[in-house]
Scaffold this motif. Structure first.
Motif, PDB file in Angstrom:
ATOM      1  N   MET A   1      51.530  -6.017   3.378  1.00  0.00           N
ATOM      2  CA  MET A   1      51.134  -4.675   2.495  1.00  0.00           C
ATOM      3  C   MET A   1      49.788  -3.985   3.020  1.00  0.00           C
ATOM      4  SD  MET A   1      52.766  -5.318  -0.901  1.00  0.00           S
ATOM      5  CE  MET A   1      51.664  -6.989  -1.400  1.00  0.00           C
ATOM      6  N   ARG A   2      49.964  -2.756   3.096  1.00  0.00           N
ATOM      7  CA  ARG A   2      48.572  -1.921   3.546  1.00  0.00           C
ATOM      8  C   ARG A   2      48.526  -0.757   2.571  1.00  0.00           C
ATOM      9  NH1 ARG A   2      45.908  -1.532   8.469  1.00  0.00           N
ATOM     10  NH2 ARG A   2      47.720  -2.772   9.418  1.00  0.00           N
ATOM     11  N   PRO A   3      47.336  -0.726   2.069  1.00  0.00           N
ATOM     12  CA  PRO A   3      46.761   0.400   1.182  1.00  0.00           C
ATOM     13  C   PRO A   3      46.652   1.599   2.077  1.00  0.00           C
ATOM     14  CG  PRO A   3      45.145  -0.863   1.553  1.00  0.00           C
ATOM     15  CD  PRO A   3      46.134  -1.634   2.147  1.00  0.00           C
ATOM     16  N   ARG A   4      46.996   2.814   1.359  1.00  0.00           N
ATOM     17  CA  ARG A   4      46.563   4.260   1.945  1.00  0.00           C
ATOM     18  C   ARG A   4      45.630   5.063   1.133  1.00  0.00           C
ATOM     19  NH1 ARG A   4      48.877   4.039   7.302  1.00  0.00           N
ATOM     20  NH2 ARG A   4      50.434   2.323   7.174  1.00  0.00           N
ATOM     21  N   ILE A   5      44.987   5.915   1.751  1.00  0.00           N
ATOM     22  CA  ILE A   5      44.058   6.941   1.015  1.00  0.00           C
ATOM     23  C   ILE A   5      44.215   8.278   1.761  1.00  0.00           C
ATOM     24  CG2 ILE A   5      42.155   6.347   2.416  1.00  0.00           C
ATOM     25  CD1 ILE A   5      40.496   7.169   0.068  1.00  0.00           C
ATOM     26  N   VAL A   6      44.458   9.091   1.009  1.00  0.00           N
ATOM     27  CA  VAL A   6      44.782  10.603   1.389  1.00  0.00           C
ATOM     28  C   VAL A   6      43.355  11.419   1.105  1.00  0.00           C
ATOM     29  CG1 VAL A   6      46.159  12.752   1.594  1.00  0.00           C
ATOM     30  CG2 VAL A   6      47.196  10.472   1.360  1.00  0.00           C
ATOM     31  N   TYR A   7      42.830  12.109   2.111  1.00  0.00           N
ATOM     32  CA  TYR A   7      41.698  13.108   1.820  1.00  0.00           C
ATOM     33  C   TYR A   7      42.192  14.395   1.727  1.00  0.00           C
ATOM     34  CZ  TYR A   7      39.025   8.969   3.440  1.00  0.00           C
ATOM     35  OH  TYR A   7      38.463   7.747   3.806  1.00  0.00           O
ATOM     36  N   VAL A   8      41.672  15.075   0.750  1.00  0.00           N
ATOM     37  CA  VAL A   8      42.143  16.581   0.719  1.00  0.00           C
ATOM     38  C   VAL A   8      40.902  17.412   0.558  1.00  0.00           C
ATOM     39  CG1 VAL A   8      43.350  18.444  -0.500  1.00  0.00           C
ATOM     40  CG2 VAL A   8      44.144  16.034  -0.648  1.00  0.00           C
ATOM     41  N   HIS A   9      40.465  17.953   1.846  1.00  0.00           N
ATOM     42  CA  HIS A   9      39.252  18.629   1.995  1.00  0.00           C
ATOM     43  C   HIS A   9      38.928  20.058   1.017  1.00  0.00           C
ATOM     44  CE1 HIS A   9      40.346  21.960   4.419  1.00  0.00           C
ATOM     45  NE2 HIS A   9      41.306  20.978   5.238  1.00  0.00           N
ATOM     46  N   GLY A  10      37.802  20.218   0.993  1.00  0.00           N
ATOM     47  CA  GLY A  10      37.618  21.793   0.155  1.00  0.00           C
ATOM     48  C   GLY A  10      37.568  23.052   0.946  1.00  0.00           C
ATOM     49  N   SER A  11      36.754  24.041   0.507  1.00  0.00           N
ATOM     50  CA  SER A  11      36.897  25.420   1.101  1.00  0.00           C
ATOM     51  C   SER A  11      35.761  25.383   2.339  1.00  0.00           C
ATOM     52  CB  SER A  11      36.498  26.151  -0.111  1.00  0.00           C
ATOM     53  OG  SER A  11      35.288  25.972  -0.485  1.00  0.00           O
ATOM     54  N   GLY A  12      35.866  26.613   2.993  1.00  0.00           N
ATOM     55  CA  GLY A  12      34.864  26.720   3.913  1.00  0.00           C
ATOM     56  C   GLY A  12      35.450  26.467   5.246  1.00  0.00           C
ATOM     57  N   PRO A  13      34.822  26.883   6.176  1.00  0.00           N
ATOM     58  CA  PRO A  13      35.137  26.353   7.724  1.00  0.00           C
ATOM     59  C   PRO A  13      34.706  24.841   7.683  1.00  0.00           C
ATOM     60  CG  PRO A  13      33.016  27.352   7.614  1.00  0.00           C
ATOM     61  CD  PRO A  13      33.519  27.641   6.338  1.00  0.00           C
ATOM     62  N   LYS A  14      35.775  24.282   8.566  1.00  0.00           N
ATOM     63  CA  LYS A  14      35.699  22.633   8.877  1.00  0.00           C
ATOM     64  C   LYS A  14      35.664  22.421  10.349  1.00  0.00           C
ATOM     65  CE  LYS A  14      35.825  22.053   4.541  1.00  0.00           C
ATOM     66  NZ  LYS A  14      34.362  21.991   3.841  1.00  0.00           N
ATOM     67  N   PRO A  15      35.163  21.096  10.622  1.00  0.00           N
ATOM     68  CA  PRO A  15      35.169  20.761  12.120  1.00  0.00           C
ATOM     69  C   PRO A  15      36.841  20.252  12.203  1.00  0.00           C
ATOM     70  CG  PRO A  15      34.269  18.949  10.504  1.00  0.00           C
ATOM     71  CD  PRO A  15      34.433  20.265   9.823  1.00  0.00           C
ATOM     72  N   ARG A  16      37.073  19.831  13.713  1.00  0.00           N
ATOM     73  CA  ARG A  16      38.362  19.452  13.761  1.00  0.00           C
ATOM     74  C   ARG A  16      38.995  18.364  12.950  1.00  0.00           C
ATOM     75  NH1 ARG A  16      37.620  15.104  17.434  1.00  0.00           N
ATOM     76  NH2 ARG A  16      35.448  14.922  18.172  1.00  0.00           N
ATOM     77  N   ALA A  17      40.230  18.071  12.847  1.00  0.00           N
ATOM     78  CA  ALA A  17      40.461  17.157  11.552  1.00  0.00           C
ATOM     79  C   ALA A  17      40.177  15.538  11.965  1.00  0.00           C
ATOM     80  CB  ALA A  17      42.127  17.216  11.768  1.00  0.00           C
ATOM     81  N   GLU A  18      40.122  15.368  13.299  1.00  0.00           N
ATOM     82  CA  GLU A  18      39.908  13.913  13.349  1.00  0.00           C
ATOM     83  C   GLU A  18      38.485  13.671  13.187  1.00  0.00           C
ATOM     84  OE1 GLU A  18      40.647  10.003  13.988  1.00  0.00           O
ATOM     85  OE2 GLU A  18      42.171  11.577  13.758  1.00  0.00           O
ATOM     86  N   LEU A  19      37.680  14.476  13.583  1.00  0.00           N
ATOM     87  CA  LEU A  19      36.214  14.271  13.293  1.00  0.00           C
ATOM     88  C   LEU A  19      35.904  14.460  11.625  1.00  0.00           C
ATOM     89  CD1 LEU A  19      33.118  14.152  14.123  1.00  0.00           C
ATOM     90  CD2 LEU A  19      33.341  16.561  14.437  1.00  0.00           C
ATOM     91  N   LEU A  20      36.409  15.117  11.013  1.00  0.00           N
ATOM     92  CA  LEU A  20      36.475  15.321   9.489  1.00  0.00           C
ATOM     93  C   LEU A  20      36.921  14.191   8.692  1.00  0.00           C
ATOM     94  CD1 LEU A  20      35.467  17.107   7.035  1.00  0.00           C
ATOM     95  CD2 LEU A  20      37.896  18.076   6.994  1.00  0.00           C
ATOM     96  N   ARG A  21      37.878  13.765   9.288  1.00  0.00           N
ATOM     97  CA  ARG A  21      38.482  12.277   8.660  1.00  0.00           C
ATOM     98  C   ARG A  21      37.456  11.315   8.962  1.00  0.00           C
ATOM     99  NH1 ARG A  21      41.071   7.814  10.101  1.00  0.00           N
ATOM    100  NH2 ARG A  21      40.755   8.183  12.027  1.00  0.00           N
ATOM    101  N   ALA A  22      36.963  10.962  10.059  1.00  0.00           N
ATOM    102  CA  ALA A  22      35.961  10.170  10.420  1.00  0.00           C
ATOM    103  C   ALA A  22      34.831   9.980   9.617  1.00  0.00           C
ATOM    104  CB  ALA A  22      35.569  10.220  11.804  1.00  0.00           C
ATOM    105  N   GLN A  23      34.283  11.639   9.200  1.00  0.00           N
ATOM    106  CA  GLN A  23      33.203  11.789   8.419  1.00  0.00           C
ATOM    107  C   GLN A  23      33.289  11.099   7.209  1.00  0.00           C
ATOM    108  OE1 GLN A  23      32.625  15.663   9.055  1.00  0.00           O
ATOM    109  NE2 GLN A  23      31.423  15.689  10.892  1.00  0.00           N
ATOM    110  N   TRP A  24      34.423  11.323   6.458  1.00  0.00           N
ATOM    111  CA  TRP A  24      34.767  11.089   5.216  1.00  0.00           C
ATOM    112  C   TRP A  24      34.890   9.461   4.904  1.00  0.00           C
ATOM    113  CZ3 TRP A  24      37.664  14.122   1.131  1.00  0.00           C
ATOM    114  CH2 TRP A  24      37.529  15.340   0.999  1.00  0.00           C
ATOM    115  N   ASP A  25      35.677   8.917   6.280  1.00  0.00           N
ATOM    116  CA  ASP A  25      35.754   7.417   6.388  1.00  0.00           C
ATOM    117  C   ASP A  25      34.390   6.497   6.332  1.00  0.00           C
ATOM    118  OD1 ASP A  25      38.404   6.950   6.289  1.00  0.00           O
ATOM    119  OD2 ASP A  25      38.618   6.745   8.477  1.00  0.00           O
ATOM    120  N   ARG A  26      33.434   7.126   7.143  1.00  0.00           N
ATOM    121  CA  ARG A  26      32.221   6.521   7.272  1.00  0.00           C
ATOM    122  C   ARG A  26      31.432   6.791   6.063  1.00  0.00           C
ATOM    123  NH1 ARG A  26      32.180   9.014  12.413  1.00  0.00           N
ATOM    124  NH2 ARG A  26      31.194  10.779  11.868  1.00  0.00           N
TER     125      ARG A  26
END
Length: 360
Positions: free
Chosen positions: A1-26
């Motif tokens: 069994m493996r847990p999952r987490i879903v991030y839902v970012h906020g407003s404003g301009p954002k970096p590319r998806a993979e970089l943003l996900r990595a920032q939240w992970d770190r």
């Protein structure tokens, strides 16, 4: 069994998806979480262009964003009052230029006029964004009927504007007699803070307004719904571990509306710097305020100085109250709204980790 987490970012301009996900992970785990984490990346619905990898997210309150806010304020000041007709709220940021002792546009402006003017500017920018290419939403970009008499969300905008000026003034260094704090302990000077706070106000209000009235709400919610479905399916294929959903700023509204309309089993719903407690926002929700049907526990965290979360308690309105916990935490970002600082706070990080570590 493996847990999952879903991030839902906020407003404003954002970096590319993979970089943003990595920032939240770190920020949350100290490392890349791999396929445990998923990002509901809805930014392209409002803004097709991504931030360069080296650019700072303006809503993170980092030094780079401060410099960008000051440069934008200086440019608007040089443009003169003629720019107000086109850009509305942006021209109000000119007061944050270096050397400004008193804001040129204080929060004493009539809130109905300020809200209507800003709403019209938001609608105009929404129309320009849609005309830039496909994938930017559908529907009318015009301001809603009656906006001139007091636009929806106007009270929230007025409160954010007033608080921005109050915070910039209150946090100006005032050393006591004979006491000179170390430079590293000083907050940003007031002109820089004013520029940064106004940038936060503009992006947050404009995107929330566009989400509800600019015709992009369904497209944004579909992105989040697809990400949640993908994470839930992946979890089920792996034997069914815990599912956590984290929404920041406007992302908390989107995540809430999606969860409220679908019976998705979620072990922990986390909202950070959320405007969901604000009455003007609650009045626009598709369903009455309540804990989403599939959500077991809800953790809502905010900094008392976060302009977006003007009201910090969800528990009184979102029942049953026994499943909602409101936390006041210290967000050390320059605008007290940065998601990485929220995720790194032990009061936020540890409950998320405990749920993800639990294999039921």
């Amino acid at each position: 069994m493996r847990p999952r987490i879903v991030y839902v970012h906020g407003s404003g301009p954002k970096p590319r998806a993979e970089l943003l996900r990595a920032q939240w992970d770190r920020a949350l785990f100290g490392r890349d979480a791999g396929n445990v984490s998923h990002l509901a990346y809805w930014a392209p619905v409002l803004r097709p262009a991504t931030l360069p990898d080296t650019a700072s997210d303006p809503l993170e309150g980092r030094p780079g964003a401060v410099a960008e806010a000051e440069a934008e304020a200086e440019a608007e000041a040089e443009a003169g009052p003629g720019s107000e007709a086109e850009d509305g709220a942006e021209s109000s940021g000119a007061a944050g230029g270096p050397g400004a002792e008193v804001p040129a546009r204080p929060a004493l402006e009539d809130p109905a006029h300020f809200a209507a003017r800003t709403a019209a500017a938001a609608a105009a920018r929404t129309a320009r964004t849609r005309s830039a290419g496909p994938g930017t939403g559908t529907g009318s970009g015009a301001a809603p009927a009656g906006a001139a008499g007091g636009a929806p969300l106007g009270a929230w905008l007025h409160g954010m504007t007033y608080l921005a000026e109050a915070l910039a003034l209150a946090e100006e260094p005032r050393p006591g007699r004979g006491a000179e704090p170390l430079p590293r302990a000083l907050p940003l000077p007031r002109p820089a803070r004013t520029a940064l706070f106004r940038q936060l106000v503009r992006h947050s209000f404009e995107d929330v307004y566009t989400y509800f009235f600019g015709g992009v709400g369904p497209a944004v919610r579909q992105v989040v719904a697809d990400a949640l479905a993908a994470a839930a399916d992946a979890r089920d294929r792996d034997g069914g571990g815990p599912l956590v959903v984290v929404g920041h700023s406007l992302g908390s509204i989107v995540a809430y509306e999606v969860l409220a309309s679908r019976d998705i089993p979620v072990d922990l719903f986390v909202t950070l710097g959320s405007p969901l407690a604000i009455r003007e926002v609650q009045d626009l929700l598709a369903v009455p305020p309540a804990v989403p049907p599939g959500t077991r526990l809800w953790l809502n965290a905010s900094d008392a100085r976060d302009l977006v979360a003007l009201d910090h308690t969800l528990r009184p309105e979102y029942g049953p109250p026994g499943r909602v916990t409101d936390l006041l935490v210290v967000n050390g970002s320059e605008n007290h709204h940065g998601v990485c600082e929220y995720l790194a706070d032990p009061l936020v990080r540890e409950p998320i980790r405990r749920v993800l570590d639990r294999i039921a």
